[in-house]
Scaffold this active site. Structure first.
Site, mmCIF file in Angstrom:
data_model
loop_
_atom_site.group_PDB
_atom_site.id
_atom_site.type_symbol
_atom_site.label_atom_id
_atom_site.label_comp_id
_atom_site.label_asym_id
_atom_site.label_seq_id
_atom_site.Cartn_x
_atom_site.Cartn_y
_atom_site.Cartn_z
ATOM 1 N N LYS A 82 -19.204 16.676 -2.767
ATOM 2 C CA LYS A 82 -20.128 15.915 -1.923
ATOM 3 C C LYS A 82 -19.595 15.853 -0.503
ATOM 4 O O LYS A 82 -18.548 15.249 -0.266
ATOM 5 C CB LYS A 82 -20.274 14.486 -2.460
ATOM 6 C CG LYS A 82 -21.362 13.730 -1.714
ATOM 7 C CD LYS A 82 -21.290 12.243 -1.958
ATOM 8 C CE LYS A 82 -20.839 11.483 -0.744
ATOM 9 N NZ LYS A 82 -21.547 11.737 0.498
ATOM 10 N N GLU A 141 -6.645 10.912 0.225
ATOM 11 C CA GLU A 141 -6.185 11.116 1.611
ATOM 12 C C GLU A 141 -6.959 10.129 2.464
ATOM 13 O O GLU A 141 -8.162 10.300 2.671
ATOM 14 C CB GLU A 141 -6.476 12.553 2.071
ATOM 15 C CG GLU A 141 -5.816 13.628 1.229
ATOM 16 C CD GLU A 141 -4.312 13.690 1.417
ATOM 17 O OE1 GLU A 141 -3.786 12.968 2.292
ATOM 18 O OE2 GLU A 141 -3.659 14.421 0.666
ATOM 19 N N CYS A 155 -7.801 11.990 11.611
ATOM 20 C CA CYS A 155 -6.950 10.994 10.930
ATOM 21 C C CYS A 155 -5.512 11.069 11.434
ATOM 22 O O CYS A 155 -4.749 10.123 11.268
ATOM 23 C CB CYS A 155 -7.004 11.223 9.426
ATOM 24 S SG CYS A 155 -6.587 12.914 8.988
ATOM 25 N N GLU A 174 -7.341 0.631 11.784
ATOM 26 C CA GLU A 174 -7.768 1.959 12.241
ATOM 27 C C GLU A 174 -9.066 1.844 13.035
ATOM 28 O O GLU A 174 -10.035 1.255 12.557
ATOM 29 C CB GLU A 174 -7.986 2.877 11.026
ATOM 30 C CG GLU A 174 -8.271 4.306 11.437
ATOM 31 C CD GLU A 174 -8.599 5.220 10.253
ATOM 32 O OE1 GLU A 174 -9.376 4.805 9.376
ATOM 33 O OE2 GLU A 174 -8.064 6.345 10.222
#
Ligand code: NAD
Length: 481
Positions: A173, A248, A282, A384
């Site tokens: 996906k 991850e 990231c 973040e």
């Protein structure tokens, strides 16, 4: 308007619901395509197809699997311009970046794992004259691969390629925010002659499609890249089912700059590690720690260069910073700039939405933003943001900067700038992160294990570690005496 389709059992098909979701071009803020609003029924079909294809694919000689995957790699390369343009429109990233990083890397992923599997070997252990043990590495089964929007085809293929090379079949996906290159990949797989059912791509929303993949009893392995909160949810569903999991997740990476660094190299690389892909990698260094003796000079130079970065339409040749991926993400980033100011931060440049004239006036552009004056442990420096926003902080001592660098819940990547190799190695040893770059950023040999520690994830992808993940060891012991 283009309507994309799911790729199930070798065919491009409509979702069972016949419902579609708007796909927005972030550079214009306008809907430009429609993607399947799939649900668990589509996932069931995809899982059934992958399950049916598993026996044959896992028994297909590695050489043959490798040839098909290499064909996919060549076709990605052949379609580089088309794929890069689509990725740039879908994501808002500068076309140049898509052309030089995202799409070439997607082709490299297929080539690397296609050839790597040919050299992946199992072990045998002799118990002298009593017995021989050998370890088979057998593909796990149907792999569920779920990826984010920031490097759409690059991260999608980073999972799919090793899974397929290992002999797994896949239900994948892509992010609903950037689905277009995954759709083109399904067309490429058909052209390349990938047998039906080996790869299935189901488009749609995370809580519906992603969740159905994660909770399917016929998907024993999940490879996920995305946010830490989503990762935690996935772990809570997958762990009681004892699935193999690779997560991850997010990062809040420190960029540590000592006064004895190669200043020019550091400055130009720090521009990239701060603002590439609008800060939506990231691995971007979002917390910049600078040794006090060069702090003022760095601040002046860094701000001057950031102000010169051209923010604009992704397809313009001189654009360095394109659009962020969506309106909601833009609002989230700007809310962090607000928060930073409430927390006592001073915005040195940027901090606002940029309105680009003409047809791009509704696009989601944010000026590169540098903030100083914040405590290392405030929310802005702990959470973040994932946008073109960085903070800069001075430090005096090595222990102090290590304490600040290691203070977040994340541990994905880090960068250290110094010409003193002993200091660099010492600091690298002490940083809590899966990756430490010394005097560089984003350099990677695909053979090295990739991943983070703490809330940045569990498991490692990359290199032969990926083959270890997508296969299971089976030990066979033969008594010889
Ligand atoms: P996200 O977690 O919102 O979504 C990632 C994927 O998960 C999407 O495909 C989404 O549809 C799906 N998803 C959402 N809810 C789900 C659910 N309940 N069950 C199953 N699947 C679900 O992340 P995002 O906003 O797309 O990506 C940004 C995040 O990804 C950032 O935190 C970034 O740091 C992280 N990221 C990490 C790495 C890494 O290698 N560590 C690489 C790239 C991005």
């Amino acid at each position: 308007m283009e309507k994309i389709r799911n790729y199930i059992n070798g065919e491009l098909v409509e979702p069972i619901s016949k419902a579609y979701i708007d796909n927005v071009d972030p550079s214009r803020g306008k809907v430009y395509s429609l993607i399947p609003d799939s649900d668990e029924r589509d996932v069931e079909l995809a899982v059934a197809a992958a399950k049916a294809a598993f026996k044959e694919w896992s028994n297909t000689p590695k050489e043959k699997r490798a040839r098909i995957l290499q064909r996919i790699s060549f076709l990605i390369e052949e379609n580089l311009d088309k794929l890069a343009l689509i990725e740039s429109v879908d994501n808002g990233k500068p076309l140049h970046l898509a052309k030089t990083v995202d799409i070439p890397r997607a082709a490299a992923n297929f080539n690397f794992y296609a050839t790597g599997i040919l050299h992946y070997s199992a072990h045998a252990h002799s118990m002298e004259d009593t017995a021989i043990n050998y370890t088979l590495r057998q593909p796990v089964g149907v792999a569920g691969c779920i990826s984010p929007w920031n490097l759409p085809l690059y991260l999608f293929t980073w999972k799919i390629a090793p899974a397929l090379a290992s002999g797994c079949t896949v239900v994948a996906k892509p992010s609903e925010v950037t689905p277009m290159t995954a759709y083109l990949l399904s067309e490429i797989c058909i052209t390349a002659g990938l047998p039906k059912g080996v790869l299935n791509i189901v488009h749609g929303l995370g809580p519906k499609v992603g969740n159905a993949i994660v909770s399917s009893k016929d998907v024993p392995l999940i490879s996920f890249t995305g946010g830490t909160k989503t990762g935690a949810h996935i772990a809570s569903v997958a762990a009681p089912m004892f699935k193999k999991l690779s997560l991850e997740l997010g990062g809040k990476n420190p960029n540590i700059i000592f006064a004895d660094c190669d200043y020019e190299k550091m400055l130009s690389t720090t521009m990239h590690s701060s603002f590439s892909n609008q800060g939506q990698i990231c691995l971007c260094g979002s917390r910049i720690f600078v040794e006090r003796s060069i702090y003022e000079k760095f601040k002046t130079d860094f701000v001057e260069r950031a102000k010169k970065l051209t923010v604009g339409p992704p397809t313009n040749a001189d654009t360095k910073v394109g659009a962020v991926v969506s309106k909601s993400h833009m609002e989230k980033i700007l809310s962090y700039v607000e928060l930073a100011q409430q927390e006592g931060g001073k915005v040195l440049c940027g901090g606002k939405r940029k309105i680009v004239e003409g047809e791009f006036k509704d696009g989601f552009y944010i000026e590169p933003t540098i903030i100083e004056g914040l405590a290392y442990d405030c929310r802005t420096n702990q959470e973040e943001i994932f946008g073109p926003v960085v903070t800069i902080m001075p430090f005096d001592k090595e222990e102090e900067v290590l304490m600040m660098a290691n203070s977040t819940m994340y541990g994905l990547a880090s960068t250290v700038w110094t010409q003193d190799i002993t200091k660099a190695t010492r600091v690298a040893n002490e940083i809590h992160a899966g990756i430490v770059w010394i005097n560089c950023w984003l350099l990677r040999d695909l053979r090295t294990p990739f991943g983070g520690v703490k809330s940045s994830g569990v498991g490692r992808e990359g290199g032969f570690e990926a083959f270890d993940f997508f296969t299971e060891p089976k030990n066979v012991c033969i008594k010889i005496k």
